[in-house]
Design a protein around this motif. Structure first.
Motif, PDB file in Angstrom:
ATOM      1  N   GLY A  37      11.397  -3.017  25.347  1.00 44.98           N
ATOM      2  CA  GLY A  37      10.358  -1.997  25.341  1.00 44.98           C
ATOM      3  C   GLY A  37       9.903  -1.560  23.964  1.00 44.98           C
ATOM      4  N   GLY A  38       8.631  -1.158  23.892  1.00 40.38           N
ATOM      5  CA  GLY A  38       8.065  -0.578  22.685  1.00 40.38           C
ATOM      6  C   GLY A  38       7.491   0.791  22.988  1.00 40.38           C
ATOM      7  N   ALA A  39       6.911   1.413  21.987  1.00 40.75           N
ATOM      8  CA  ALA A  39       6.342   2.750  22.154  1.00 40.75           C
ATOM      9  C   ALA A  39       5.011   2.695  22.887  1.00 40.75           C
ATOM     10  CB  ALA A  39       6.140   3.398  20.783  1.00 40.75           C
ATOM     11  N   ASN A  40       4.807   3.669  23.719  1.00 41.55           N
ATOM     12  CA  ASN A  40       3.524   3.889  24.402  1.00 41.55           C
ATOM     13  C   ASN A  40       3.003   2.618  25.071  1.00 41.55           C
ATOM     14  OD1 ASN A  40       3.602   5.794  21.744  1.00 41.55           O
ATOM     15  ND2 ASN A  40       2.792   6.910  23.491  1.00 41.55           N
ATOM     16  N   GLU A  41       1.845   2.134  24.647  1.00 42.82           N
ATOM     17  CA  GLU A  41       1.232   0.964  25.296  1.00 42.82           C
ATOM     18  C   GLU A  41       1.765  -0.360  24.754  1.00 42.82           C
ATOM     19  OE1 GLU A  41      -0.515   1.839  27.773  1.00 42.82           O
ATOM     20  OE2 GLU A  41      -0.634   3.949  27.172  1.00 42.82           O
ATOM     21  N   GLU A  42       2.706  -0.295  23.816  1.00 36.83           N
ATOM     22  CA  GLU A  42       3.381  -1.468  23.230  1.00 36.83           C
ATOM     23  C   GLU A  42       2.428  -2.380  22.445  1.00 36.83           C
ATOM     24  OE1 GLU A  42       5.650  -3.313  26.370  1.00 36.83           O
ATOM     25  OE2 GLU A  42       7.092  -1.662  26.402  1.00 36.83           O
ATOM     26  N   LEU A  43       1.386  -1.798  21.885  1.00 39.83           N
ATOM     27  CA  LEU A  43       0.433  -2.586  21.093  1.00 39.83           C
ATOM     28  C   LEU A  43       1.046  -3.033  19.767  1.00 39.83           C
ATOM     29  CD1 LEU A  43      -2.772  -0.425  21.684  1.00 39.83           C
ATOM     30  CD2 LEU A  43      -2.092  -2.518  22.875  1.00 39.83           C
ATOM     31  N   ASN A  44       1.793  -2.140  19.136  1.00 37.30           N
ATOM     32  CA  ASN A  44       2.390  -2.498  17.853  1.00 37.30           C
ATOM     33  C   ASN A  44       3.518  -3.500  18.025  1.00 37.30           C
ATOM     34  OD1 ASN A  44       2.197  -2.306  15.089  1.00 37.30           O
ATOM     35  ND2 ASN A  44       3.563  -0.541  14.915  1.00 37.30           N
ATOM     36  N   LEU A  45       4.176  -3.434  19.152  1.00 35.58           N
ATOM     37  CA  LEU A  45       5.199  -4.430  19.459  1.00 35.58           C
ATOM     38  C   LEU A  45       4.578  -5.827  19.479  1.00 35.58           C
ATOM     39  CD1 LEU A  45       7.916  -4.070  22.185  1.00 35.58           C
ATOM     40  CD2 LEU A  45       6.591  -6.152  22.059  1.00 35.58           C
ATOM     41  N   VAL A  46       3.398  -5.939  20.089  1.00 38.56           N
ATOM     42  CA  VAL A  46       2.696  -7.228  20.137  1.00 38.56           C
ATOM     43  C   VAL A  46       2.227  -7.647  18.745  1.00 38.56           C
ATOM     44  CG1 VAL A  46       0.666  -8.421  21.053  1.00 38.56           C
ATOM     45  CG2 VAL A  46       2.001  -6.911  22.537  1.00 38.56           C
ATOM     46  N   ARG A  47       1.698  -6.678  17.975  1.00 39.53           N
ATOM     47  CA  ARG A  47       1.231  -6.991  16.620  1.00 39.53           C
ATOM     48  C   ARG A  47       2.352  -7.520  15.743  1.00 39.53           C
ATOM     49  NH1 ARG A  47      -2.246  -2.413  17.374  1.00 39.53           N
ATOM     50  NH2 ARG A  47      -0.662  -1.000  16.577  1.00 39.53           N
ATOM     51  N   ASN A  48       3.558  -7.005  15.940  1.00 38.75           N
ATOM     52  CA  ASN A  48       4.690  -7.459  15.136  1.00 38.75           C
ATOM     53  C   ASN A  48       4.843  -8.973  15.159  1.00 38.75           C
ATOM     54  OD1 ASN A  48       5.613  -5.130  13.962  1.00 38.75           O
ATOM     55  ND2 ASN A  48       7.466  -4.962  15.188  1.00 38.75           N
ATOM     56  N   GLU A  49       4.623  -9.562  16.327  1.00 38.92           N
ATOM     57  CA  GLU A  49       4.745 -11.015  16.449  1.00 38.92           C
ATOM     58  C   GLU A  49       3.439 -11.728  16.108  1.00 38.92           C
ATOM     59  OE1 GLU A  49       6.720 -12.575  19.922  1.00 38.92           O
ATOM     60  OE2 GLU A  49       7.663 -10.646  20.344  1.00 38.92           O
ATOM     61  N   SER A  50       2.336 -11.255  16.631  1.00 38.36           N
ATOM     62  CA  SER A  50       1.081 -12.009  16.514  1.00 38.36           C
ATOM     63  C   SER A  50       0.544 -12.053  15.093  1.00 38.36           C
ATOM     64  CB  SER A  50       0.025 -11.432  17.459  1.00 38.36           C
ATOM     65  OG  SER A  50      -0.297 -10.101  17.110  1.00 38.36           O
ATOM     66  N   ASP A  51       0.834 -11.041  14.277  1.00 33.80           N
ATOM     67  CA  ASP A  51       0.281 -11.025  12.923  1.00 33.80           C
ATOM     68  C   ASP A  51       0.890 -12.098  12.020  1.00 33.80           C
ATOM     69  OD1 ASP A  51      -1.478  -9.044  13.576  1.00 33.80           O
ATOM     70  OD2 ASP A  51      -0.463  -7.439  12.491  1.00 33.80           O
ATOM     71  N   PHE A  52       2.028 -12.655  12.410  1.00 33.44           N
ATOM     72  CA  PHE A  52       2.581 -13.786  11.660  1.00 33.44           C
ATOM     73  C   PHE A  52       1.662 -15.003  11.724  1.00 33.44           C
ATOM     74  CE2 PHE A  52       6.582 -11.493  11.734  1.00 33.44           C
ATOM     75  CZ  PHE A  52       7.219 -11.924  10.581  1.00 33.44           C
ATOM     76  N   ASP A  53       0.892 -15.105  12.798  1.00 31.67           N
ATOM     77  CA  ASP A  53       0.046 -16.291  12.990  1.00 31.67           C
ATOM     78  C   ASP A  53      -1.018 -16.439  11.913  1.00 31.67           C
ATOM     79  OD1 ASP A  53       1.519 -16.739  15.265  1.00 31.67           O
ATOM     80  OD2 ASP A  53       0.035 -15.882  16.633  1.00 31.67           O
ATOM     81  N   ASP A  54      -1.339 -15.348  11.230  1.00 28.91           N
ATOM     82  CA  ASP A  54      -2.379 -15.395  10.202  1.00 28.91           C
ATOM     83  C   ASP A  54      -1.872 -15.928   8.863  1.00 28.91           C
ATOM     84  OD1 ASP A  54      -4.249 -14.320  11.967  1.00 28.91           O
ATOM     85  OD2 ASP A  54      -3.690 -12.264  11.470  1.00 28.91           O
ATOM     86  N   ILE A  55      -0.558 -16.122   8.734  1.00 35.03           N
ATOM     87  CA  ILE A  55       0.027 -16.597   7.480  1.00 35.03           C
ATOM     88  C   ILE A  55       0.163 -18.111   7.538  1.00 35.03           C
ATOM     89  CG2 ILE A  55       2.021 -16.476   5.944  1.00 35.03           C
ATOM     90  CD1 ILE A  55       2.591 -13.692   7.189  1.00 35.03           C
ATOM     91  N   LEU A  56      -0.527 -18.808   6.633  1.00 26.96           N
ATOM     92  CA  LEU A  56      -0.552 -20.268   6.642  1.00 26.96           C
ATOM     93  C   LEU A  56       0.102 -20.829   5.382  1.00 26.96           C
ATOM     94  CD1 LEU A  56      -4.227 -20.802   7.909  1.00 26.96           C
ATOM     95  CD2 LEU A  56      -2.124 -20.626   9.268  1.00 26.96           C
ATOM     96  N   LEU A  57       0.787 -21.956   5.551  1.00 26.53           N
ATOM     97  CA  LEU A  57       1.519 -22.586   4.461  1.00 26.53           C
ATOM     98  C   LEU A  57       0.981 -23.986   4.200  1.00 26.53           C
ATOM     99  CD1 LEU A  57       5.119 -21.586   5.603  1.00 26.53           C
ATOM    100  CD2 LEU A  57       3.563 -20.306   4.114  1.00 26.53           C
ATOM    101  N   LYS A  58       1.112 -24.446   2.969  1.00 27.53           N
ATOM    102  CA  LYS A  58       0.610 -25.770   2.605  1.00 27.53           C
ATOM    103  C   LYS A  58       1.759 -26.667   2.133  1.00 27.53           C
ATOM    104  CE  LYS A  58      -0.578 -24.066  -2.019  1.00 27.53           C
ATOM    105  NZ  LYS A  58      -1.666 -23.817  -2.973  1.00 27.53           N
ATOM    106  N   PRO A  59       1.825 -27.883   2.638  1.00 26.48           N
ATOM    107  CA  PRO A  59       2.822 -28.847   2.167  1.00 26.48           C
ATOM    108  C   PRO A  59       2.322 -29.565   0.912  1.00 26.48           C
ATOM    109  CG  PRO A  59       1.560 -29.803   3.946  1.00 26.48           C
ATOM    110  CD  PRO A  59       1.046 -28.401   3.771  1.00 26.48           C
TER     111      PRO A  59
END
Length: 389
Positions: A37-59
């Motif tokens: 569980g997260g607080a209230n509507e759990e929006l920040n709980l979702v952001r915690n995981e999804s915001d990692f997707d915006d970080i890209l790495l180069k080989p």
């Protein structure tokens, strides 16, 4: 050609998502909801995981790399990997004996395990099973007398690192916990009893290890407290905001490494440095306190990449990491170290006594593969592989 290291784990559960599905089938719903569980509507709980997707790495595939070393030095000790196990309250409720399972595995694999003040094993027991390697997270008590006695006990077991939690001026409003009766005081209602009966292995293990309780706090509780009185004790004992003066008082008493957990803003970061703490853990409490806040990873990016704080204190991350790829992303944007809570509870819930080692090896294997793919030799090289936007 660098040598290849194999980290063994159960191939039926090659991801944290697989462990989560299995754990959900073995843990009673009320206990799993407490973990999830997260607080209230759990929006920040979702952001915690999804915001990692915006970080890209180069080989850099044509780059020649030597042997991979994912070890990290932190507070005068070298750990085998750049991550540890986060403090979680009531761990033994979610899976019986979870704190000891996790602490033993962490010590064996040379990563830090952090015991929460409100977990279900005591300071002394965890120090014993971890060979004195476990960290401790302090929920700051209302009374200095109780604070001082907990610090005394930590000194006696030679606890290596003290973490002070600062982001709970009040307990978060978590709808799942309210509906399941796991708010304070907790209630074991008929629905929860039925849910427990549907998870017989959990019930058997609970009988073996005993009904979970706040083991570290037992010396300070009156004997025979009922659930209502327990709730009153917790509210009375831990109601109060942590401020700069309270942290300064702990800094004066505690001579070992001191870390503040729950830092997300420039104001609190600067205050932490001014006090002289050895590290901060950037965290929004797993999305469990404030739903309108930003993700932990985005807070980390702002703080770790601010030149005002460079080299002033260790900046660590807790929140949203679900793979070795996420660990790589966190280091690429400036994390010195990382902590994960829910993934390790999924592991123990899914696989019992084997789950802690499985999850440690899973993260190590995934991070190792990313380092191979990016042709890196050590953790400090990750920022050079960040794709800047």
């Amino acid at each position: 050609m660098s040598k290849k290291i194999l980290y063994k784990y159960n191939p039926r559960y090659p991801s944290i998502a697989d462990l989560k599905i299995k754990a959900k089938s073995r843990i009673p719903k009320f206990a799993f909801d407490y973990l999830e569980g997260g607080a209230n509507e759990e929006l920040n709980l979702v952001r915690n995981e999804s915001d990692f997707d915006d970080i890209l790495l180069k080989p850099q595939y044509l780059h020649v790399a030597g042997d991979i070393d994912m070890s990290v030095e932190l507070f005068g000790r070298r750990y085998s990997a750049p991550f540890g196990i986060s403090p979680i309250g009531l761990q033994g409720l979610m899976w019986p004996n979870a704190p000891e399972i996790l602490a033993k595995a962490a010590a064996k694999h040379d990563i830090p395990y952090t015991l929460s003040t409100v977990s279900t094993s005591s300071i002394e027991r965890i120090a014993e099973v971890s060979d004195g390697k476990a960290w401790f997270q302090l929920y700051h008590p209302t009374e200095d007398r109780l604070r001082d006695d907990i610090l005394r006990r930590l000194k006696e077991v030679e606890c290596p690192v003290l973490v002070v939690l600062v982001d709970v001026p009040s307990f978060g409003l978590r709808y799942r916990e309210i509906k399941s009766g796991l708010s304070m005081p907790p209630k074991m209602n008929i629905a929860n009893v039925v849910q427990a009966m549907l998870r017989p292995l959990w019930g058997i293990k609970t009988l073996q290890h005993g009904i979970p309780s706040f083991a570290t706090l037992k010396p300070y509780m009156e004997k025979g407290l009922d659930l209502s009185q327990l709730g009153q004790f917790m509210n009375r004992t831990f109601t109060g905001k942590v401020n700069v003066e309270k942290v300064k008082a702990i800094r004066d008493i505690w001579k070992g490494p001191l870390v503040l957990k729950g830092i997300t803003t420039e104001e609190d970061m600067q205050a932490s440095i001014d006090i002289g703490v050895d590290g901060v853990i950037v965290s929004n409490h797993g999305g469990r306190q404030i739903d309108a806040g930003e993700s932990s990873i985005n807070s980390l990016i702002r703080l770790a990449q601010n030149p005002l704080y460079t080299g002033k204190t260790k900046i660590m991350l807790d929140g949203g990491i679900r793979s070795g790829v996420d660990l790589a992303r966190a280091h690429a944007v400036g994390a010195d170290f990382n902590f994960m809570g829910r993934p390790f509870m999924y592991g123990v819930g899914a696989l019992g006594d084997e789950g802690a080692e499985h999850t440690i090896n899973l993260f190590k294997a995934q991070l190792y593969q990313v380092m191979q793919q990016l042709t890196l030799e050590n953790i400090s090289q990750f920022p050079g592989r960040l794709i800047q936007k």
